[in-house]
Write an enzyme that holds these catalytic residues in place. Sequence first.
Site, short mmCIF file in Angstrom:
data_model
loop_
_atom_site.label_atom_id
_atom_site.label_comp_id
_atom_site.label_asym_id
_atom_site.label_seq_id
_atom_site.Cartn_x
_atom_site.Cartn_y
_atom_site.Cartn_z
N GLY A 244 0.84 -1.21 0.00
CA GLY A 244 0.00 0.00 0.00
C GLY A 244 0.86 1.25 0.00
O GLY A 244 1.87 1.30 0.69
N ARG B 294 0.51 -4.97 -4.69
CA ARG B 294 0.59 -6.07 -3.72
C ARG B 294 0.72 -7.32 -4.60
O ARG B 294 -0.26 -7.75 -5.20
CB ARG B 294 -0.67 -6.15 -2.87
CG ARG B 294 -0.93 -4.91 -2.01
CD ARG B 294 -2.01 -5.22 -0.99
NE ARG B 294 -2.53 -4.03 -0.33
CZ ARG B 294 -1.95 -3.43 0.72
NH1 ARG B 294 -0.82 -3.89 1.18
NH2 ARG B 294 -2.51 -2.37 1.28
N ASP C 257 5.43 -4.88 6.13
CA ASP C 257 5.80 -6.20 6.64
C ASP C 257 5.74 -7.29 5.55
O ASP C 257 6.70 -8.05 5.38
CB ASP C 257 4.83 -6.54 7.79
CG ASP C 257 4.99 -7.96 8.25
OD1 ASP C 257 6.06 -8.27 8.78
OD2 ASP C 257 4.07 -8.76 8.05
N THR D 250 4.73 2.03 6.39
CA THR D 250 3.33 1.59 6.54
C THR D 250 2.62 2.57 7.44
O THR D 250 3.16 2.99 8.47
CB THR D 250 3.20 0.17 7.15
OG1 THR D 250 1.82 -0.03 7.50
CG2 THR D 250 4.04 -0.07 8.38
N ASP E 252 0.27 1.73 9.19
CA ASP E 252 -0.14 0.93 10.36
C ASP E 252 0.92 0.93 11.46
O ASP E 252 0.62 0.60 12.60
CB ASP E 252 -0.43 -0.52 9.95
CG ASP E 252 -1.41 -0.63 8.79
OD1 ASP E 252 -2.12 0.36 8.54
OD2 ASP E 252 -1.45 -1.69 8.14
N ASP F 119 3.33 -1.08 12.11
CA ASP F 119 3.38 -2.36 12.84
C ASP F 119 4.58 -3.22 12.43
O ASP F 119 4.47 -4.43 12.34
CB ASP F 119 2.07 -3.14 12.61
CG ASP F 119 1.80 -3.40 11.14
OD1 ASP F 119 2.53 -2.87 10.28
OD2 ASP F 119 0.84 -4.13 10.83
N ARG G 103 -5.45 -1.82 9.80
CA ARG G 103 -5.58 -3.28 9.78
C ARG G 103 -5.79 -3.76 11.23
O ARG G 103 -6.65 -3.22 11.90
CB ARG G 103 -4.34 -3.91 9.17
CG ARG G 103 -4.66 -5.03 8.18
CD ARG G 103 -3.40 -5.63 7.62
NE ARG G 103 -2.90 -4.87 6.49
CZ ARG G 103 -3.23 -5.11 5.24
NH1 ARG G 103 -4.06 -6.08 4.96
NH2 ARG G 103 -2.73 -4.38 4.26
O1 F6P Z 1 -1.57 -1.67 5.49
C1 F6P Z 1 -1.96 -0.40 5.10
C2 F6P Z 1 -3.44 -0.32 4.89
O2 F6P Z 1 -3.79 1.00 4.53
C3 F6P Z 1 -4.29 -0.79 6.07
O3 F6P Z 1 -4.39 0.18 7.09
C4 F6P Z 1 -5.59 -1.11 5.39
O4 F6P Z 1 -6.34 -2.05 6.11
C5 F6P Z 1 -5.12 -1.69 4.07
O5 F6P Z 1 -3.83 -1.18 3.84
C6 F6P Z 1 -6.00 -1.36 2.89
O6 F6P Z 1 -5.47 -2.00 1.78
P1 F6P Z 1 -5.95 -1.73 0.29
O7 F6P Z 1 -5.51 -0.36 -0.10
O8 F6P Z 1 -5.28 -2.78 -0.51
O9 F6P Z 1 -7.44 -1.82 0.31
#
Ligand code: F6P
Length: 323
Positions: free
Chosen positions: A11, A72, A103, A126, A128, A130, A172
Amino acid sequence: MKKIAVLTSGGDVPGLNACIRAVVRSALYHGMEVCGVQHGFEGLIHGEFVQMNGSSVSNIIHLGGTILKSSRSEQFKTKEGRKKAYKNLKREKIEAAIVIGGDGSLQGARKFAEEYDIPFIGIPKTIDNDISGTDVAIGFDTALNTAMQAIDKIRDTAESHNRVFVVEVMGRDSGYIAYGAGLAGGAEAILVPESNADLSHLENTLQQGWGREKSSLIIVVAEGDQTGGAQEVSELIKKHMPGRYIGICILGHTQRGGSPTSADRILAARLGVAAIRALRDGKKNVMVGMVKGEIAITPLKKIKRHHLKLNKEVLGLLEELSS
Ligand code: F6P
């Protein structure tokens, strides 16, 4: 080391461009040739390489998103995918790659490192926050500020109409954004995945607030909280506060965009330069992070998810400030 690649994976976060800039400028400064890989690991597999020079990274330090694009990649999780990536890197005579990722991406880099002889250096990013091996990842500070500013705005309207609002933030299953934005935004309650939501306590807090004639109440909930998120929390509250307007606001991907804060730009600059320094020092398959204000180098195989620690100080703070 003559030629390296740089890519952004997973992301997007604010600060990626500032980091690409730092990696490219630092590599060029030390006489290396730099290839940008488009669309992260997918681009490695499909051979999407672009030559970078000083001007490729001019005027991008303040921009959100990533000029290299991201993905991804499911294919990179397979042996065949990684084999294709290796062949492309070899064909381009690339001797090392800098992976700016979260991660999942760093785990991908670790797998590649176990199979092939091209070193990868990871840089943590990230919203997040994490990832172990660093106190903070690129993008977190901007996302936190975006969420805080949104809460400030919601408070204006909540206050004007004496309303309750439940604000859902990303992360997340990590509660860093919820905890930080809730605290900075003066929320009456914060629900994070790292603790079991005590709903009767939440109800008491809200009832007491209302009893003391608070003119607005804000609850911040992390998207990965056990309650399920803003919709579910608002349903629960409605049962205990019938007739009361309960608004919900899901901040979603707004938290991933925008111009990076100064903290994220500085972190991106320091980690980008540290990644090139690590390569020049002969380091292989490590992540460069920031621990207590200093660059910290951790082997990729030791990197794992980490979570918000809800110690006594943190819990006591929430209890006192929301009372
Ligand atoms: O890991 C980063 C993040 O923004 C999370 O906070 C969220 O749950 C997820 O990615 C959303 O992913 P996507 O953009 O693939 O929907």
